[in-house]
Scaffold this active site. Structure first.
Site, PDB file in Angstrom:
ATOM      1  N   TYR A  26      27.919  94.112  50.754  1.00 30.27           N
ATOM      2  CA  TYR A  26      29.281  94.623  50.638  1.00 30.27           C
ATOM      3  C   TYR A  26      29.203  96.081  50.201  1.00 30.27           C
ATOM      4  CZ  TYR A  26      27.779  92.480  46.258  1.00 30.27           C
ATOM      5  OH  TYR A  26      27.032  92.059  45.196  1.00 30.27           O
ATOM      6  N   ARG A  50      28.708  91.304  31.824  1.00 36.83           N
ATOM      7  CA  ARG A  50      28.072  92.111  32.874  1.00 36.83           C
ATOM      8  C   ARG A  50      28.013  93.596  32.515  1.00 36.83           C
ATOM      9  NH1 ARG A  50      28.009  92.692  38.891  1.00 36.83           N
ATOM     10  NH2 ARG A  50      28.883  94.699  39.460  1.00 36.83           N
ATOM     11  N   GLU A  65      17.704  91.939  44.594  1.00 41.93           N
ATOM     12  CA  GLU A  65      18.431  90.829  43.973  1.00 41.93           C
ATOM     13  C   GLU A  65      17.454  89.662  43.927  1.00 41.93           C
ATOM     14  OE1 GLU A  65      21.519  90.769  42.799  1.00 41.93           O
ATOM     15  OE2 GLU A  65      22.509  92.494  43.733  1.00 41.93           O
ATOM     16  N   ARG A 107      28.283 101.440  38.800  1.00 44.47           N
ATOM     17  CA  ARG A 107      29.294 102.113  39.625  1.00 44.47           C
ATOM     18  C   ARG A 107      29.599 103.479  39.013  1.00 44.47           C
ATOM     19  NH1 ARG A 107      28.007  98.048  41.604  1.00 44.47           N
ATOM     20  NH2 ARG A 107      29.211  96.450  42.708  1.00 44.47           N
ATOM     21  N   HIS A 165      23.073  95.173  34.657  1.00 51.36           N
ATOM     22  CA  HIS A 165      24.074  94.125  34.469  1.00 51.36           C
ATOM     23  C   HIS A 165      23.535  93.125  33.455  1.00 51.36           C
ATOM     24  CE1 HIS A 165      25.671  95.276  38.665  1.00 51.36           C
ATOM     25  NE2 HIS A 165      26.351  95.886  37.707  1.00 51.36           N
ATOM     26  N   ALA A 166      24.276  92.962  32.379  1.00 46.71           N
ATOM     27  CA  ALA A 166      23.746  92.276  31.187  1.00 46.71           C
ATOM     28  C   ALA A 166      23.312  90.837  31.449  1.00 46.71           C
ATOM     29  CB  ALA A 166      24.801  92.322  30.086  1.00 46.71           C
ATOM     30  N   ARG A 167      24.104  90.104  32.225  1.00 46.82           N
ATOM     31  CA  ARG A 167      23.850  88.664  32.353  1.00 46.82           C
ATOM     32  C   ARG A 167      22.675  88.341  33.271  1.00 46.82           C
ATOM     33  NH1 ARG A 167      29.646  87.528  35.321  1.00 46.82           N
ATOM     34  NH2 ARG A 167      29.341  88.809  37.168  1.00 46.82           N
ATOM     35  N   GLU A 168      22.111  89.344  33.915  1.00 46.83           N
ATOM     36  CA  GLU A 168      21.047  89.103  34.896  1.00 46.83           C
ATOM     37  C   GLU A 168      19.678  89.104  34.197  1.00 46.83           C
ATOM     38  OE1 GLU A 168      22.013  92.102  37.826  1.00 46.83           O
ATOM     39  OE2 GLU A 168      24.001  91.262  38.135  1.00 46.83           O
ATOM     40  N   HIS A 172      18.012  93.254  40.039  1.00 44.54           N
ATOM     41  CA  HIS A 172      19.234  92.517  39.708  1.00 44.54           C
ATOM     42  C   HIS A 172      19.000  91.042  40.017  1.00 44.54           C
ATOM     43  CE1 HIS A 172      22.367  95.853  39.599  1.00 44.54           C
ATOM     44  NE2 HIS A 172      21.285  96.501  39.991  1.00 44.54           N
ATOM     45  N   SER A 173      20.012  90.229  39.709  1.00 43.91           N
ATOM     46  CA  SER A 173      20.081  88.890  40.265  1.00 43.91           C
ATOM     47  C   SER A 173      21.552  88.628  40.532  1.00 43.91           C
ATOM     48  CB  SER A 173      19.507  87.846  39.306  1.00 43.91           C
ATOM     49  OG  SER A 173      20.366  87.627  38.199  1.00 43.91           O
ATOM     50  N   TYR A 174      21.895  87.732  41.479  1.00 48.56           N
ATOM     51  CA  TYR A 174      20.979  86.877  42.195  1.00 48.56           C
ATOM     52  C   TYR A 174      21.279  86.985  43.679  1.00 48.56           C
ATOM     53  CZ  TYR A 174      25.200  83.999  42.155  1.00 48.56           C
ATOM     54  OH  TYR A 174      26.497  83.579  42.296  1.00 48.56           O
TER      55      TYR A 174
HETATM   56 ZN   LIG Z   1      23.598  93.111  39.235  1.00 47.56          ZN
END
Ligand SMILES: [Zn+2]
Ligand SMILES: *[C@@H]1O[C@H](CO)[C@@H](O)[C@H](O)[C@H]1NC(C)=O
Ligand SMILES: *[C@@H]1O[C@H](CO)[C@@H](O)[C@H](O)[C@H]1NC(C)=O
Ligand SMILES: *[C@@H]1O[C@H](CO)[C@@H](O)[C@H](O)[C@H]1NC(C)=O
Ligand SMILES: *[C@@H]1O[C@H](CO)[C@@H](O)[C@H](O)[C@H]1NC(C)=O
Ligand SMILES: *[C@@H]1O[C@H](CO)[C@@H](O)[C@H](O)[C@H]1NC(C)=O
Length: 436
Positions: free
Chosen positions: A378, A250, A401, A269, A195-198, A326-328
């Site tokens: 989730y 993301r 995370e 996914r 995920h790019a923004r992490e 990952h975050s967060y």
């Molecule tokens: Zn992520």
């Protein structure tokens, strides 16, 4: 159709300001700004509240879900302007408690940019010497150059390009092995920034490469017992885009011909194990969704590159543990994401993550929650975490995370890179010292 708007109109008779037009960052040539954007933290305590949040998420591209809807836990949602007002109206109407967890997203992003701009000379100088440090978040180019340089300077490090992104960028990992020729050692595969923004995830990954290579005398036993494969940026197109254009990007940057012009898929996914097939939907078929699973499994070359590398080396490498950063949220998660049923070896998975999280806590007092991802958080399907275990390649698979719990979310201040990476490495050392 705008689900949020319709629900908001239903919820309150007075008419609200007309909703902002859909904003497609890829169309704009300048940097995406976040004026007026806030993050709301909502607590859903009934299944119908969770499903309402799910409806909002699926039916509205103006809401950016920073975390997925879940029961008896928080869901963080970024919105601005009329959408923000509509969101508040809908939450109130459905008696879903919420508060503003980040009052001014733009301010955080501007502060981050200003700090990086002030350090630009330093960053450029470092990069020219093929060096990075962990006082700042570095660009993709800097990370790549550094990786190549670490490989050139150290005989126990091999830099391997495992594939190319949609836009032709290299997907590059570091293999770190003490070079004793023992190929039967358990191998730990750490990946980050799918995920790019992490951004903290790749920073922690490069930190661990540095510690394993340049500080090996502090933990000499580790490379005697295991080999590491560390891939700091799975999604280089998205990562580059999060630097150049939209800090909150993301997904990947593939084009699946969305009628609305939406770009990218959620590579996490996109793996073929239970792709699109969870007990409760844990991905989206909507091309504009942040959890768009792609038109078919492994449509994203970034996900396919991991599959191909793991598969091609399955005979020679003793794959033991897959960990994706990952975050967060501060979670150390085990499979499954697609079902709340537990894997056969769940007790072993859980107890190792508990011991590792204890070591993590011992470093700086940072609290991580452990458990199966579908239970603790989730449902997700088509993730690398589930694929790594479910495909049979790795007996142990986890998602971590990293920091924080939402005060800064994806915009974790650079001062936290070192402490966050240090504590993460403590956990990874415990994993490395386990018997496989
Ligand atoms: Zn992520
Ligand atoms: C590799 O060695 C060269 C020459 O000593 C040096 O300039 C460079 O910074 C080193 N790279 C790393 C990543 O330490
Ligand atoms: C991509 O990787 C290949 C093979 O490792 C290398 O020859 C090439 O220079 C890399 N390209 C870039 C842009 O770094
Ligand atoms: C090397 O590792 C030790 C033990 O974890 C740590 O205390 C020290 O700060 C590290 N050194 C560097 C230069 O990172
Ligand atoms: C290779 O590494 C494994 C795992 O650490 C170890 O059990 C085994 O004894 C090693 N073999 C040799 C020949 O060193
Ligand atoms: C750590 O998190 C768990 C689960 O969220 C919570 O029960 C516990 O009180 C927390 N511990 C500390 C020290 O914050």
């Amino acid at each position: 159709m705008n689900v949020l708007r319709n629900l908001a109109l239903l919820a309150c008779a007075v008419s609200l300001a007309s909703s902002a037009t859909l904003d497609h960052p890829e169309v704009s040539s300048s940097k995406q700004r976040f004026q007026g954007s806030q993050v709301l933290r909502a607590f859903a305590s009934t299944p119908s509240q969770v499903s309402l949040l799910g409806t909002l998420q699926n039916g509205n591209n103006e809401l950016d879900f920073w975390t997925e809807p879940r029961l008896n836990g928080f869901t963080d949602i970024m919105a601005e302007g009329a959408s923000l007002q509509d969101l508040k109206t809908v939450l109130e109407k459905h008696q879903i408690p919420f508060h503003v967890s980040i009052g001014d997203v733009d301010k955080l992003v501007l502060e981050e940019e200003a700090r990086r701009a002030a350090k630009l000379g330093h960053l450029r100088l470092q990069t020219e010497r093929n060096l990075i440090d962990w006082s700042e978040y570095y660009s993709l180019e800097a990370i790549e150059n550094w990786l190549v340089s670490v490989g050139q300077n150290n005989s126990n490090v091999q830099i391997i390009t495992i594939g190319e992104s949609t836009q032709g960028r290299n997907i590059t990992l570091a293999k770190i092995s003490n070079g004793d020729g023992n190929s039967t050692k358990p191998a730990i595969f750490i990946t980050a920034n799918i995920h790019a923004r992490e951004w903290i995830s790749s920073a922690a990954a490069t930190y661990m490469i540095d510690q394993l290579v340049h500080n090996s005398s502090a933990h000499p036993d580790i490379l005697d017992s295991v080999d590491f494969y560390i891939l700091p940026v799975i999604n280089p197109d998205g990562f580059a885009f999060s630097h150049s254009t939209n800090r909150m990007w993301r997904k990947t940057r593939s084009n699946h011909q969305s009628a609305l012009g939406c770009i990218g898929a959620d590579a996490n996914r996109n793996f073929d194990f239970k792709w699109s097939n969870g007990d409760v939907s844990g991905s989206s078929g909507d091309k504009c969704s942040e959890t768009y699973r792609g038109p078919e499994a492994f449509s994203e070359p970034e996900a396919a590159a991991i599959r191909d590398f793991v598969t091609a080396n399955a005979k020679e490498v003793n794959w033991a543990v897959y960990i994706t950063l990952h975050s967060y949220g501060q979670y150390f998660l085990a499979p499954w994401g697609y079902t709340q049923g537990l894997p056969e070896n769940y007790d072993a998975l859980k107890s190792l993550s508990d011991v590792a999280s204890k070591a993590l806590w011992d470093k700086h007092g940072t609290n991580f929650t452990t458990g199966a991802s579908s239970v603790v958080l989730y449902f997700t399907d088509g993730t690398d975490q589930d694929w790594a275990l479910g495909s049979g390649f790795f007996p142990y698979s986890y998602t971590m995370e990293l920091r924080d719990t939402g005060r800064y979310g994806f915009v974790l201040p650079a001062e936290q890179i070192v402490p966050c990476s240090e504590e993460t490495f403590e956990a990874i050392k415990v994993v490395a010292r386990n018997k496989y």
